[in-house]
Design an enzyme around this catalytic site. Structure first.
Site, PDB file in Angstrom:
ATOM      1  NE  ARG A  27      69.374  38.370   3.162  1.00  0.00           N
ATOM      2  CZ  ARG A  27      69.612  37.460   3.664  1.00  0.00           C
ATOM      3  NH1 ARG A  27      70.215  36.507   3.705  1.00  0.00           N
ATOM      4  NH2 ARG A  27      69.062  38.100   4.811  1.00  0.00           N
ATOM      5  NE  ARG A  31      76.768  38.378   0.556  1.00  0.00           N
ATOM      6  CZ  ARG A  31      77.114  38.175   1.840  1.00  0.00           C
ATOM      7  NH1 ARG A  31      78.593  38.280   2.644  1.00  0.00           N
ATOM      8  NH2 ARG A  31      76.129  38.103   3.161  1.00  0.00           N
ATOM      9  NE  ARG A  40      79.653  43.477  -1.549  1.00  0.00           N
ATOM     10  CZ  ARG A  40      79.151  43.315  -0.480  1.00  0.00           C
ATOM     11  NH1 ARG A  40      77.583  42.280  -0.316  1.00  0.00           N
ATOM     12  NH2 ARG A  40      79.223  43.032   0.825  1.00  0.00           N
ATOM     13  CG  ASP A  77      70.992  47.098   4.166  1.00  0.00           C
ATOM     14  OD1 ASP A  77      70.757  47.752   5.075  1.00  0.00           O
ATOM     15  OD2 ASP A  77      71.109  46.119   3.804  1.00  0.00           O
ATOM     16  CE1 TYR A 154      71.455  45.220  12.085  1.00  0.00           C
ATOM     17  CE2 TYR A 154      69.071  45.154  11.617  1.00  0.00           C
ATOM     18  CZ  TYR A 154      70.690  44.663  11.391  1.00  0.00           C
ATOM     19  OH  TYR A 154      69.880  43.165  11.087  1.00  0.00           O
TER      20      TYR A 154
END
Length: 356
Positions: A27, A31, A40, A77, A154
């Site tokens: 990652r 952020r 973003r 992702d 998921y």
């Protein structure tokens, strides 16, 4: 394609001698970087950012412009695959990813099909090509996918879960249906990763983020055997080079020897296992990637440097180590602390090799 100027990461994955321990971060484009947050915001949403090859390229390169990392990883992702299967991926504010149509009945499960990586997932393949061109031989590009088990979690739960009630109920009442999901998803992941390799990915990684929630027997039945099939089905060479692969099961230290035996080139480790002990357990069968606790990056510069040296000392001056975090970097990580980590790993690992 331009010739690769820094292949240290690839050589370490193939357990060849290197002058220092290469490093990249799970990652690493995220952020914690102000420039990522600006891109973003411009994209409008996380999904729109993922689905724009030019913006995905932009954020993939951002951490490389800040830190002398030894690999880039495709910005995307793991849930792009089930999204392309028609499950309706969306991101609820403050709640993470969710699916509009989770797999809860036999008819929906039986209707599942593997998406065409050059159709519904074309934007990912295009992003790989664009990133590879933009890198211009600077460092290798890593492609990736979620593991079939993690994607299925998921797809059945409809979101992240604390107890995995729906998928574990399916596993123990209708294992045939769960195996159907895993079969289709395995087929999809093989095609997806091979499309990334054809587009320019120079290594690929399988993220089995939720494998560690399974029992010993269930891990082998519902996760490991499917990752073994993926590894066997991967393209092994492109551009005249070997394309190595990494398998990472979070919480998978118990099964380290079994993971190392599926034919992968590298095994990712979380921070709950000592990397020196792991090396003794697998010998020179695979490279090891990891494995500092991401939370250490909230510490002081001295603590960060000390913990990085501890991991490097534990592995020793041997071939086959790719330094990384034991999981993804936190969005609250100060970027200057990442600089401390990267500089320490590069400098100290050189010293270790020179003194060996």
């Amino acid at each position: 394609m331009s010739p690769l100027r820094n292949d240290t990461f690839l050589r370490a994955l193939m357990r060849q001698p290197t002058d220092y321990t290469p490093l990249w971060l799970m990652r690493q484009a995220g952020r914690y970087l102000p420039e990522y947050c600006e891109t973003r915001k411009r994209a409008g949403s996380f999904l729109q950012l993922c689905k724009s090859p030019s913006m995905a390229c932009e954020v993939t390169l951002q951490p490389l412009d800040r830190f002398p990392l030894d690999a880039a990883i495709l910005f995307s992702d793991i849930l792009t695959v089930p999204d392309a299967m028609g499950l309706g991926l969306y991101f609820a504010e403050g709640e993470g990813p969710r699916f509009e149509r989770p797999l809860r009945d036999e008819a929906a499960i039986k209707a599942l099909h593997a998406p065409d990586p050059h159709g519904e997932l074309r934007y990912v393949v295009d992003a790989v090509s664009e990133i590879r061109r933009a890198l211009d031989g600077r460092v290798p590009l890593i492609g990736f996918s979620g593991s079939p088990w993690t994607l299925a979690c998921y797809m059945v739960e409809g979101a992240s879960s604390r107890d995995y009630q729906h998928i574990k109920t399916l596993a123990y009442t209708r294992p045939d249906l769960l195996h159907h999901i895993l079969d289709i998803t395995t087929e999809a992941v093989i095609a997806y990763l091979n499309a990334q390799i054809a587009a320019g990915a120079q290594a690929v990684m399988i993220f089995d983020s939720w494998g560690g929630v399974l029992s010993h027997a269930a891990y082998r039945e519902f996760s490991l055997q499917y990752m073994e099939r993926i590894v066997a089905g991967l393209t092994k060479e492109a551009d005249g080079r070997r394309v190595p692969n990494i398998v990472f099961t979070k919480g998978g230290g118990l099964w380290l020897e079994s993971i190392a035996a599926i034919g992968c080139d590298g095994v990712g480790l979380d921070w709950t296992i000592d990397i020196g002990d792991a090396r003794k357990r697998v010998g020179d069968k695979v490279a090891l990637q990891g494995n500092i606790d991401p939370s250490i990056l909230f510490g002081t510069p001295d603590t960060i440097a000390m913990e990085a040296r501890r991991v490097l000392d534990s592995f020793g001056p041997h071939a086959g180590h790719v330094f990384n975090l034991g999981h993804g970097i936190s969005q609250f990580t100060p970027p200057e602390n990442v600089s401390v980590l990267v500089d320490t790993v590069h400098q100290y690992s050189r010293q270790l090799r020179q003194s060996a």
